[in-house]
Scaffold this active site. Sequence first.
Site, PDB file in Angstrom:
ATOM      1  N   HIS A 211       0.768  -1.317  -0.024  1.00  0.00           N
ATOM      2  CA  HIS A 211      -0.052   0.041  -0.137  1.00  0.00           C
ATOM      3  C   HIS A 211       0.984   1.314   0.148  1.00  0.00           C
ATOM      4  O   HIS A 211       0.327   2.149  -0.553  1.00  0.00           O
ATOM      5  CB  HIS A 211      -0.845  -0.131   1.163  1.00  0.00           C
TER       6      HIS A 211
ATOM      7  N   ASP B 226     -17.669  -0.038 -12.025  1.00  0.00           N
ATOM      8  CA  ASP B 226     -16.460  -0.627 -12.909  1.00  0.00           C
ATOM      9  C   ASP B 226     -15.379   0.473 -13.051  1.00  0.00           C
ATOM     10  O   ASP B 226     -15.947   1.987 -13.524  1.00  0.00           O
ATOM     11  CB  ASP B 226     -17.289  -0.832 -14.306  1.00  0.00           C
ATOM     12  N   GLY B 227     -14.116   0.566 -12.914  1.00  0.00           N
ATOM     13  CA  GLY B 227     -13.143   1.461 -12.811  1.00  0.00           C
ATOM     14  C   GLY B 227     -13.203   1.906 -14.286  1.00  0.00           C
ATOM     15  O   GLY B 227     -12.670   3.107 -14.517  1.00  0.00           O
TER      16      GLY B 227
ATOM     17  N   ASP C 169      -4.800  -0.141  -8.356  1.00  0.00           N
ATOM     18  CA  ASP C 169      -4.692  -1.077  -7.619  1.00  0.00           C
ATOM     19  C   ASP C 169      -5.594  -2.392  -7.841  1.00  0.00           C
ATOM     20  O   ASP C 169      -6.619  -2.705  -7.067  1.00  0.00           O
ATOM     21  CB  ASP C 169      -4.939  -0.606  -6.069  1.00  0.00           C
ATOM     22  N   SER C 170      -5.125  -3.222  -8.783  1.00  0.00           N
ATOM     23  CA  SER C 170      -6.090  -4.300  -9.485  1.00  0.00           C
ATOM     24  C   SER C 170      -5.541  -5.430  -8.788  1.00  0.00           C
ATOM     25  O   SER C 170      -4.569  -5.621  -8.245  1.00  0.00           O
ATOM     26  CB  SER C 170      -5.850  -4.232 -10.714  1.00  0.00           C
ATOM     27  N   THR C 171      -6.223  -6.613  -8.931  1.00  0.00           N
ATOM     28  CA  THR C 171      -6.274  -7.742  -8.810  1.00  0.00           C
ATOM     29  C   THR C 171      -5.320  -8.520 -10.056  1.00  0.00           C
ATOM     30  O   THR C 171      -4.968  -7.668 -10.823  1.00  0.00           O
ATOM     31  CB  THR C 171      -7.193  -8.555  -8.612  1.00  0.00           C
ATOM     32  N   GLU C 172      -5.232  -9.571 -10.010  1.00  0.00           N
ATOM     33  CA  GLU C 172      -4.426 -10.270 -11.117  1.00  0.00           C
ATOM     34  C   GLU C 172      -4.939 -10.161 -12.380  1.00  0.00           C
ATOM     35  O   GLU C 172      -6.122  -9.981 -12.313  1.00  0.00           O
ATOM     36  CB  GLU C 172      -4.118 -11.670 -10.708  1.00  0.00           C
TER      37      GLU C 172
ATOM     38  N   PRO D  68     -12.159 -10.340 -13.134  1.00  0.00           N
ATOM     39  CA  PRO D  68     -12.513  -8.910 -13.334  1.00  0.00           C
ATOM     40  C   PRO D  68     -11.707  -7.789 -13.727  1.00  0.00           C
ATOM     41  O   PRO D  68     -11.951  -6.816 -14.151  1.00  0.00           O
ATOM     42  CB  PRO D  68     -13.454  -8.662 -12.040  1.00  0.00           C
TER      43      PRO D  68
END
Lengths: 280, 280, 280, 280
Positions: B62, B137-138, B155-158, B162
């Site tokens: 972070h 939705d970004g 700051d996304s997931t893999e 999504p």
Amino acid sequence: MELWYTEKQTPNHGITSKIKRTLHHEQTEFQKLDIIETEQFGNMMVLDGMVMTTDQDEFVYHEMITHIAMNTHPNPRNVLVVGGGDGGAIREVLRYPSVEKAVLAEIDGKVIEAAQNYFPKIAGSLTDARVDIQVTDGIQYIAENKNKFDVILVDSTEPIGPAIGLFQKPFYEGIAEALKEDGIMVAQTESPWFNRDLIRQVFQDISQVFPITRLYTASIPTYPSGLWSFTIGSKKYDPLKVDEEKLISPLGTRYYHPGIHRSVFQLPIFVQELLTGKGE
Amino acid sequence: MELWYTEKQTPNHGITSKIKRTLHHEQTEFQKLDIIETEQFGNMMVLDGMVMTTDQDEFVYHEMITHIAMNTHPNPRNVLVVGGGDGGAIREVLRYPSVEKAVLAEIDGKVIEAAQNYFPKIAGSLTDARVDIQVTDGIQYIAENKNKFDVILVDSTEPIGPAIGLFQKPFYEGIAEALKEDGIMVAQTESPWFNRDLIRQVFQDISQVFPITRLYTASIPTYPSGLWSFTIGSKKYDPLKVDEEKLISPLGTRYYHPGIHRSVFQLPIFVQELLTGKGE
Amino acid sequence: MELWYTEKQTPNHGITSKIKRTLHHEQTEFQKLDIIETEQFGNMMVLDGMVMTTDQDEFVYHEMITHIAMNTHPNPRNVLVVGGGDGGAIREVLRYPSVEKAVLAEIDGKVIEAAQNYFPKIAGSLTDARVDIQVTDGIQYIAENKNKFDVILVDSTEPIGPAIGLFQKPFYEGIAEALKEDGIMVAQTESPWFNRDLIRQVFQDISQVFPITRLYTASIPTYPSGLWSFTIGSKKYDPLKVDEEKLISPLGTRYYHPGIHRSVFQLPIFVQELLTGKGE
Amino acid sequence: MELWYTEKQTPNHGITSKIKRTLHHEQTEFQKLDIIETEQFGNMMVLDGMVMTTDQDEFVYHEMITHIAMNTHPNPRNVLVVGGGDGGAIREVLRYPSVEKAVLAEIDGKVIEAAQNYFPKIAGSLTDARVDIQVTDGIQYIAENKNKFDVILVDSTEPIGPAIGLFQKPFYEGIAEALKEDGIMVAQTESPWFNRDLIRQVFQDISQVFPITRLYTASIPTYPSGLWSFTIGSKKYDPLKVDEEKLISPLGTRYYHPGIHRSVFQLPIFVQELLTGKGE
């Protein structure tokens, strides 16, 4: 077949890696020695259940235990590696044209043999004419060779089993005596995440023996937490005060270059704090 | 009882961590969401089987996704975090007194709820008056908010499930439009060990959209390989050319401080090479 | 998320089972008590890290610890279950109309509570009017209730922790005194593959206390080796000499029926041999 | 080093066993073949990731696939083993003095070689003068050898990969033709816990080909669930109607003896029910 090597790096956390096959298993005089072939990291050497080195990420450790000290010293001619039987640190040491002699003091000759059999790219330099392999207790070798070395690298296993003495103050005092008057040493000193007390203790011990003491880190995927520390003790040369213009760019490295020589000493706050015990 | 959480971070390698208990299990509209209590890292949030954050090491990610860009921009007032539903990046953003508004555009409201329930230290800042939480939705949010932000953090997931769209060039083009004329963006871009093709592609894409593109890394024990990359795209300000004297020392950080602001860009050679494809 | 429960049933072998979530974790006065929901076997109760019972295969153990003795005794009216806090053995005991009173002497009240909360089909019979629940040390309860029972079932945990005394000769002597003059006992006695010394010792001990001693087995997937043994000690009735015509067919069983009453005593040679120590 | 072999016997459950080392790894023409040395069960042969046999518990499977049929037939002279390349079933067949010829029809010659190298106690009988080794497709061999055998044992791998055809009705019809007019066959038919549909289907298929069809079980620790089923198809002799007085006591067995010849057919209710589909 699902065959996985699992190392519990702490009682509660570890890595698990798919293996193709085991290549070697041996109880040496000093430790349990395994060579396994993994899918992800290629061949892996495991001593007493702890990953020592792998084909894929060995370069990080071997370069980073070597080049900071070697490149800080203006003219390293005689170098000693304590431990390091795989030969990786020696390989890096030999990248410096100034080196006339590189002594490997490894207590366990079986580690050297296994490295030569299963890790030719790591151990290959051990046949170099400048290399003097001493299968002996590093502590004893240190005691018998005073005022001799420009650089000493302590490339030990974890501080259990045969390597315990290599993490204690009398050993650093011996190293200081084995070094010449402008000598410099470096030791691998475990993970800033999982071994905070040990790092602090070693740093304090080395500080009491050497006028200049510095900690730096490198990222090694197969070592606990992925972050590893090294501690430098130096009689004269400060790695942070080297003239960046004069740094050598060793040929063939994949991690180290002069650009990171000083940046690796820029420690995250939580690493700085472990040296003082703050925040524990 | 031996209960271990295992994440295969690649088909052939992973981490395994002893758990005390599972705290939460939910199939949200977008992904599988698990909260488990581990012995080593405290509470751990897992999305679709991949560790997102843990009590013990969350600060690295972070802080490092946030402070380089925030401290490079001379006066960040409006900030957008895409993804980041745990609130950790928002917490770091709010350490800058200049910030007037921090928008969180998280597609999955359940992630925000879970963070607030199980990670109060991470999600605590989400109730700050300057924070505007948009469960949306970004990509769409970006499209609807042009020329608005000083800093955007991705700051996304893999890049599966999504978050796939967040790793593609049109998204970076949208970000460029959503940024003001001197805006700066940063995206988390996976592991230099395990995701070399992805990093190279993203770096190229961002390079084609932004005049200044930079890659830096940080060490995160629970992320694959322990080494993580972030990619910056900037219209005007170069993080390597900031006046170190003028850098803010954000209060309360445990990893970031001005001393590492430039050193994190000193990449190991094997990371430099992935940007060019050399050595692959 | 890959979350697997692993029980090392021996230092070198075990089972691993995918879990959906943990339902309960508690350190009781006597042991560690976990309830987990597995994909394969439904809810699973784990005491001190060892599987005690699961939704899917509990019927084997509970029927097989109960029906051989109950159906060998011609008129069991007073029955005692030592241990067995999950209530499964009691449920099977109550299938016999002759039963007037079924005492459960369980040392750990928390096991009973957990079974009632998480295993209603197993513990459901504990509310039957004929059941007398005694949360007490079985050894002490035995000592205080002499010449009282027709059948005693020793439904213990493994011979470590609170159950150690339940595998020792003085306990069997106490049971003999607590039984009426034609009483019969049965004890769960571990795996013929992994606990050969224990089975032999218990068999010898019971042989010295009871004129009729018999060993039989049943197949239980979640118990070590999948094969489990039970040892009968009987004052008068021999399970091998019952009149098969007079055997009751208890309603609702899924493993036991009169046809297997005698066949389960037909032991494989390697099980026969463990009783004599031959082939060890 | 913690090196564990894990077999997911179902998607959600499996065994895990500590290994000393891998001895052999090979991709044969038909399957993946591994030999590993385990701490608990000695050497273990693994085909396509599934345990086939181990030093410690192989006797159960090999005796139980063989002796029920062999001892039911009054005078077995010509015997065929389909599959069974490890030689264990052949070893058991040869315990009958009546046997004149024992044919092994194994599709994968590499399995035979590996057994001879790593399991000498299992494969040792393959050099017996009465043995005829045919490295060939069992289905084809059956088709080419009609009205020849007294007993046929189908010692196959799991019903995936090369063994699929061995679990289908046309194969049983072929076996019936390869058997003499009073012949008897037996097939290994998986776990009553995990393969209920398969067992039911095979039982129905064999019932439509042979006038006498019987199912029996044995306990094998390293096979899924620890309980294994075998299905007999017989033209004339019923294993339940043999004269127990006339049963041979084969020398050297560790599981089978005449006393269990009939008791193994006394199935638990839940196994009986799978044959009819009741309770599914």
